[in-house]
Design an enzyme around this catalytic site. Sequence first.
Site, PDB file in Angstrom:
ATOM      1  N   ASP A   1       0.823  -1.216   0.000  1.00  0.00           N
ATOM      2  CA  ASP A   1       0.000   0.000   0.000  1.00  0.00           C
ATOM      3  C   ASP A   1       0.853   1.261   0.000  1.00  0.00           C
ATOM      4  OD1 ASP A   1      -2.488   1.346   0.052  1.00  0.00           O
ATOM      5  OD2 ASP A   1      -2.371   1.595   2.220  1.00  0.00           O
TER       6      ASP A   1
ATOM      7  N   SER B   1      -7.291   5.387  -0.404  1.00  0.00           N
ATOM      8  CA  SER B   1      -7.418   4.091  -1.070  1.00  0.00           C
ATOM      9  C   SER B   1      -8.863   3.614  -0.973  1.00  0.00           C
ATOM     10  CB  SER B   1      -6.487   3.061  -0.418  1.00  0.00           C
ATOM     11  OG  SER B   1      -5.144   3.501  -0.460  1.00  0.00           O
TER      12      SER B   1
ATOM     13  N   GLN C   1      -4.842  -1.333  -7.191  1.00  0.00           N
ATOM     14  CA  GLN C   1      -5.557  -0.495  -6.231  1.00  0.00           C
ATOM     15  C   GLN C   1      -6.241   0.650  -6.961  1.00  0.00           C
ATOM     16  OE1 GLN C   1      -3.994   2.601  -3.056  1.00  0.00           O
ATOM     17  NE2 GLN C   1      -3.905   0.551  -2.140  1.00  0.00           N
TER      18      GLN C   1
END
Length: 289
Positions: free
Chosen positions: A206, A230, A280
């Site tokens: 991430d 996100s 993502q």
Amino acid sequence: MTDAIDPVASLLAVLDLRDAGARTTEDIFTGVSQAMPTGRVYGGQVLAQTIVAASRTLPAERTVHSMHGYFLRPGDPADGITFSVDRIHDGRSFSTRRTQAFQSGVPIFSMIASFQDDDPGLEHFEPMPDGIAPPEDTAPVDVETLHPISRRMLSASPVDVRHVSSPVYASVEGPRVPRQAVWMKLRRPITDDPAVHRAALAYLSDLTIQETILRAHGVPWNAPGLRVASLDHAMWWHRPGRVDEWLLYVQESPNARGGRGLSTGRVYTRDGALLASVAQEVMVRVPRE
């Protein structure tokens, strides 16, 4: 080192979930968060914790190979997190788990992950790009030049992050392209337990992947009014590897529109083996002039 001055120890502590001892139709675990100057739980932490929680319901030889999750609400790092694991399916080779992370009785993250016994089969992978400078030739960011919040976050991070091109914390240098490569590793060696390395790789996944969208439009992290969050995260583990050794995270963004951008990434070992793939979608809102 103590936890107060060892960010890697802090990371390992949040991955060490506790069995709540409660038994309903689901398995219940509890955990804590790393302190964050932003006042929000870091998404990669919750990713890693949900993988740990789901893995606790399976034998060690059945390991995670994919996950798909949604960030539902911002988490508060001052509060504990409860993880509920639903044992959706157990087959001869594969198992499926649904894990949700809760704070104050409401879910902040929801994930479904699949686990598999190690089986032989066909094998290939996209090779690592050529011409990437080694990590020794890429300078760590000078945190003293950053905004105080960014300085605190990077100084307390358990991960050594080095951009092959210049970072985008304060400015975007060079071509405005939707791609970049970043070297990463934990700041010191950790246990040999493969399960810890798989969860920690989710933690790393991430980091910086949102920057391909920012780099393409010349928007640094410290742009006034910038909002980035996100929305969802998908990850596929292909091969075992260590997160306390240098990994190359190759990232690109194929699309941005409507306040959202998609980023994808591939994580390689230093000798070129593909460890994982990541995707993502990110909310990116930049104020109009």
